[in-house]
Design a protein around this motif. Structure first.
Motif, PDB file in Angstrom:
ATOM      1  N   GLU A   1       0.800  -1.007  -0.150  1.00 40.54           N
ATOM      2  CA  GLU A   1      -0.019  -0.479   0.007  1.00 40.54           C
ATOM      3  C   GLU A   1       0.545   1.266  -0.146  1.00 40.54           C
ATOM      4  OE1 GLU A   1      -4.122   1.545   1.763  1.00 40.54           O
ATOM      5  OE2 GLU A   1      -2.892  -0.002   2.476  1.00 40.54           O
ATOM      6  N   GLY A   2       0.412   2.727  -1.250  1.00 40.99           N
ATOM      7  CA  GLY A   2       1.289   3.911  -1.037  1.00 40.99           C
ATOM      8  C   GLY A   2       0.480   4.580  -0.578  1.00 40.99           C
ATOM      9  N   GLY A   3       0.891   5.938  -1.218  1.00 44.50           N
ATOM     10  CA  GLY A   3       0.184   7.426  -0.569  1.00 44.50           C
ATOM     11  C   GLY A   3      -1.083   7.078  -0.564  1.00 44.50           C
ATOM     12  N   PHE A   4      -1.572   6.513  -2.083  1.00 44.24           N
ATOM     13  CA  PHE A   4      -2.732   6.633  -3.033  1.00 44.24           C
ATOM     14  C   PHE A   4      -3.423   5.634  -3.140  1.00 44.24           C
ATOM     15  CE2 PHE A   4       0.470   9.627  -5.312  1.00 44.24           C
ATOM     16  CZ  PHE A   4      -0.120  11.034  -4.985  1.00 44.24           C
ATOM     17  N   GLY A   5      -3.119   4.754  -2.507  1.00 45.07           N
ATOM     18  CA  GLY A   5      -3.879   3.106  -2.366  1.00 45.07           C
ATOM     19  C   GLY A   5      -2.766   1.799  -2.488  1.00 45.07           C
ATOM     20  N   ALA A   6      -3.810   0.666  -2.455  1.00 43.89           N
ATOM     21  CA  ALA A   6      -3.154  -0.091  -2.951  1.00 43.89           C
ATOM     22  C   ALA A   6      -2.906  -0.956  -4.075  1.00 43.89           C
ATOM     23  CB  ALA A   6      -3.692  -1.619  -1.105  1.00 43.89           C
TER      24      ALA A   6
END
Length: 692
Positions: free
Chosen positions: A370-375
Motif C-alpha cells: 500500500e502506498g500514498g494513493f492506495g493499495a
C-alpha cells in the motif's frame, strides 16, 4: 478499410489539436494565478519503538482503530479544532490527542487527522507510541497517559529556511521577527477558545519586505501555561537555529510557532504590528505604479477573454467528440496526445468485473502493498496472465490526477527497464491501473530484509544498478518525452523473476520540453531521504534531481542500509556522511552488505565513486545518466573525484547532544525513536526527540 483508418486518424488529430489549445489556455491562466508557496501536507513522524509494539489483530490495535474512527470527527466539530480521547482499559488502553491548525476548516481538519492515523499505522507500524506532524494537524497516541500533563511538549521538529538574510540586514531582521513571534505568542495565549494566533509586520528590506508568523497551543492549556510553553521554545531555539534566517519553525505537540518571509497561513493575519513599509516600495503615481495600473487593466481585459476562449474550446471539443466519436463504455480513459505513437486506447480498457474476478474482489490476502494513493493487489486474468492492480483510493483528492499522469506516461513509454502497463479501468467509483506482475516485488522488500537480501549477490546488484541507470537515461534523454520521475527510490524499483529492475510509479513525474533544463514548484512531493537539496529546499527539480535519488539508491544497494535507517540506530550521522568518511579513509569495504558475495574491488570503488558523484550538493556537479552509463560500462573512463556531500547530518555541540541537524535522517541521542520527514519549501529540518 483504408478510408476508415484515415477517418479515425483525422478524428484523433482534431481531438489532439483541441487538447493542445485547451492546455495552452490553462497554462496561461495558471501563470496569471500562480499559487503561494506553502508547507507540504505530508507527515513528519516520530515512531517510538522502545515502548514496545502491539501485535496484528490485538486489542491494542483495535483500540487505536476505534480512536481513528472517532477522533477526526471530534476534532473537526470542536470550535477549537482540538480533541482528546481514550479507548480500552488496563494495559491495552490507548490515549490520543489531535490538534488542527486554527486557520483551517472542519473538512480539512477531519481529513488530516484521518490521514494521520492511517500514516501512523503504516509508517510507525505496530508501534504503541507515535506522533504525526502534518499541515494542518498534529496527532499523538500512546499507551501512556499523555492527557494528564498538558505542558509536556517533548518530541519536536525544528526547521529553518535554507537561505540567509544579508549580513547588513540580519540583526534588524532578527529583532523584527523576534518582536513579531513574541507578540503572536501573546495573542495566541490570550485566545481562550483556540490558543491560536497569526501575525504580520513590515520590514525595510527589498528581499524580505514582510514577515509573517503563527503560534498555537493545545486549547486545554491555560493562558499562562500556553505562553510559558511558547516562550520556552522561542528562547531555546531562536538563538541557536534561527539567527539570520528568513524563516523557521518549531513543531511541537503541545505548542508550536513559525515565522516566514512569505504568507503561509490562510486568511488575513490576526495581529499586525506597526512598522514602516519598505523603502524600496514605489509610491503611487510613479512609473512602477503606473506600470502596475496598466498591468491591472491588461489583466482585467485579457482574463475574461481567456476565460471565454477556454469555455469555447471546451464546448467545441465536446461537440466534436459527440458528433464524430461513437459512444464508449463508462471506463473510457483520457485520449493520447499523440495517438499515432501508441497502441489503440481501446486495447487498454479492462472491465471492472474482470479485475474483481482476477483479484478475488480485491481480497486482503492478495494485497501486495500500500502506498500514498492506495493499495496494489496481485491478480490472475482468465488466460493465466499474472497482473498487479493499483487501486487508487476513492477518498484521495490527488488520485485521479496521479492516474492521468501515470496513464499518459506509462502508455507512451516503452523500455525494458520501465514497468509495462497492461490496462486501465475507471468504471463506477474505481480508479484502477493494471501492470505486469513482478514476482520479486520491489527492491526495498528484498534489499532491506536480512534473509531475502542474501539472494542479492554482487552480480544481481550490478544488474539492478545498470538497469535503473538505463531506464533513467531513456526517461531523460532517449524517449519521445523528456520525463523527470521525482520519486525514484528502492520501493519504486520492481524486480522480475531474474531480478531485472523496472522503474515504476509515475504519478509524480513531470514532462519537460527538450529545451528545458529545470522547473520550480511550490508543491514539493516525493520521499524524504531521496530528495535532492535544491528540490527539498527551493522546489527546483530537473534530471539532476533524479540523479541525486539514483546516487542515494546506489549507496543503499552497496551497503544494504536505508538512508533513513540511522533514525533508529546508534549512528549519529546519515548514510551519505558515513560512506564519505569510509571513502576518504579507504575503508569502504567495511560498509558492504555482508550478505553480498563475489564482489570486485574495482567495481566496488567505481560504484561508490559514481554514487558520491550523483549526490553532490550542486546539481551542475552531478553527472547525466548517459555519463553514468558510460562510467558503469567502462573501466577505462576517467571519473571525477567527488566532493564531500554537504546535505547531511552533523552532530551539534556537546551542550545539546540530543540534537541532530539535517534533512534526511533523524534520531534521538539514545537512538530509541525514529523519525522521517517530507521536506517543506526552503527548509532544512532538525529533530529533538525525547522518548516517551
Amino acid at each position: 478499410m483504408a478510408t476508415a483508418v484515415a477517418t479515425a486518424m483525422r478524428r484523433r488529430r482534431h481531438l489532439t489539436l483541441c487538447c493542445y489549445n485547451l492546455a495552452a489556455v490553462a497554462l496561461l491562466l495558471s501563470f496569471l494565478h500562480a499559487p503561494l508557496a506553502e508547507a507540504q501536507p505530508l507527515p513528519w513522524q516520530l515512531c517510538n519503538a522502545t515502548a514496545g509494539n502491539y501485535t496484528e489483530g490485538s486489542t491494542y490495535q483495535a483500540n487505536v482503530r476505534a480512536l481513528a474512527r472517532t477522533l477526526p470527527g471530534n476534532a473537526s466539530s470542536s470550535p477549537s479544532l482540538f480533541a482528546e480521547g481514550t479507548a480500552g482499559t488496563a494495559t491495552d488502553k490507548v490515549y490520543a490527542i489531535a490538534l488542527c491548525r486554527g486557520d483551517t476548516n472542519a473538512s480539512s481538519c477531519a481529513t488530516c487527522v484521518t490521514n494521520a492515523f492511517n500514516n501512523a499505522q503504516q509508517l510507525c507500524a505496530l508501534n504503541k507510541r507515535a506522533t504525526m506532524f502534518d499541515d494542518p494537524c498534529i496527532l499523538r497516541f500512546s499507551d501512556q497517559d499523555i492527557l494528564a500533563n498538558v505542558t509536556d511538549n517533548r518530541g519536536m521538529f525544528i526547521a529553518w529556511n535554507y537561505n540567509n538574510v544579508s549580513a547588513a540586514a540580519a540583526a534588524a531582521f532578527d529583532a523584527a521577527s523576534g518582536r513579531l513571534v513574541n507578540a503572536t505568542a501573546d495573542y495566541a495565549a490570550a485566545d481562550s477558545v483556540r490558543r491560536f494566533g497569526t501575525g504580520e509586520t513590515w520590514f525595510n528590506d527589498a528581499t524580505y519586505p514582510r514577515i509573517f508568523s503563527l503560534a498555537q497551543c493545545t486549547p486545554d492549556m491555560s493562558e499562562a501555561d500556553c505562553r510559558s510553553c511558547l516562550g520556552d521554545i522561542i528562547r531555546r531555539m531562536t538563538p541557536k537555529y534561527f539567527v539570520g534566517k528568513p524563516g523557521g519553525r518549531v513543531f511541537g505537540v503541545r505548542c508550536n510557532f513559525r515565522f516566514e518571509s512569505y504568507s503561509f497561513f490562510s486568511g488575513r493575519p490576526l495581529l499586525q504590528l506597526s512598522g514602516p513599509p519598505p523603502a524600496t516600495m514605489t509610491p503611487p503615481g510613479t512609473m512602477e505604479g503606473r506600470t502596475r495600473h496598466r498591468t491591472g487593466r491588461v489583466l482585467a481585459i485579457t482574463l475574461p477573454i481567456a476565460g471565454a476562449t477556454l469555455a469555447l474550446i471546451v464546448l467545441t471539443c465536446f461537440w466534436f467528440w459527440r458528433r464524430r466519436t461513437p459512444a464508449r463504455k463508462a471506463s473510457s480513459v483520457p485520449f493520447s496526445t499523440n495517438p499515432d505513437d501508441i497502441q489503440s486506447i481501446d486495447s487498454l480498457l479492462l472491465d471492472l468485473s474482470t479485475l474483481r474476478a482476477a483479484t478475488d474482489n480485491f481480497a486482503e490476502r492478495n494485497k501486495l502493498g500500500e502506498g500514498g494513493f492506495g493499495a496494489v493487489y496481485k491478480g490472475v486474468l482468465s488466460e493465466g496472465q499474472e497482473i498487479a492492480v493499483k487501486r487508487l483510493s476513492q477518498s484521495s483528492r490527488q488520485g485521479i490526477e496521479e492516474l492521468k499522469t501515470e496513464l499518459v506516461l506509462v502508455a507512451k513509454l516503452r523500455h525494458k527497464n520501465l514497468v509495462s502497463l497492461v490496462g486501465v479501468c475507471l468504471e463506477e467509483d474505481e480508479k484502477l491501473l493494471v501492470y505486469e506482475y513482478m514476482p520479486n516485488k520491489s527492491l526495498d522488500t528484498v534489499l532491506f530484509d536480512p534473509e531475502k537480501s542474501k539472494d542479492l549477490d554482487w552480480g544481481k546488484r550490478l544488474k539492478i544498478v545498470n538497469g535503473v541507470a538505463r531506464g533513467l537515461q531513456y526517461l531523460h534523454e532517449d524517449s519521445q518525452l523528456r520525463v523527470v520521475h521525482r520519486d525514484l527510490k528502492a520501493s519504486n524499483v520492481l524486480l522480475d523473476f531474474d531480478y531485472n529492475p523496472k522503474i515504476s510509479d509515475f504519478g509524480l513525474a513531470k514532462l519537460f520540453g527538450w529545451d528545458q533544463t529545470q522547473d520550480v514548484t511550490s508543491h514539493i512531493a516525493g520521499t524524504y531521504g531521496y530528495m535532492a537539496p535544491e528540490y527539498a529546499m527551493r522546489g527546483q527539480y530537473s534530471v539532476k534531481s533524479d540523479a541525486f535519488s539514483f546516487g542515494v539508491m546506489i549507496l543503499e544497494i552497496i551497503t544494504g542500509r536505508r538512508n533513513s535507517s540511522f533514525a533508529n540506530s546508534e549512528q549519529s550521522i546519515d548514510l551519505l556522511s558515513l560512506v564519505w568518511e569510509h571513502w576518504t579513509m579507504g575503508t569502504i569495504e567495511e560498509l558492504l552488505d555482508p550478505a553480498m558475495g563475489g564482489r570486485s574491488v574495482n567495481d566496488l570503488v567505481k560504484l561508490v565513486n559514481i554514487g558520491l558523484l550523483c549526490v553532490q550538493d550542486n546539481p551542475a556537479d552531478r553527472p547525466t545518466m548517459s555519463a553514468v552509463n558510460v562510467m558503469l560500462s567502462s573501466n577505462t573512463v576517467s571519473r571525477q573525484a567527488p566532493s564531500r556531500p554537504t546535505f547531511c547530518i552533523q552532530e551539534m555541540d556537546s551542550a545539546d547532544t540530543d540534537l541532530y541537524s539535517g534533512a534526511y535522517a533523524f534520531q534521538s541521542a539514545g537512538g530509541n525513536s525514529k523519525a522521517k520527514s517530507v521536506a517543506s519549501p526552503n527548509e532544512v529540518s532538525l529533530t529533538e526527540l525525547d522518548p516517551r
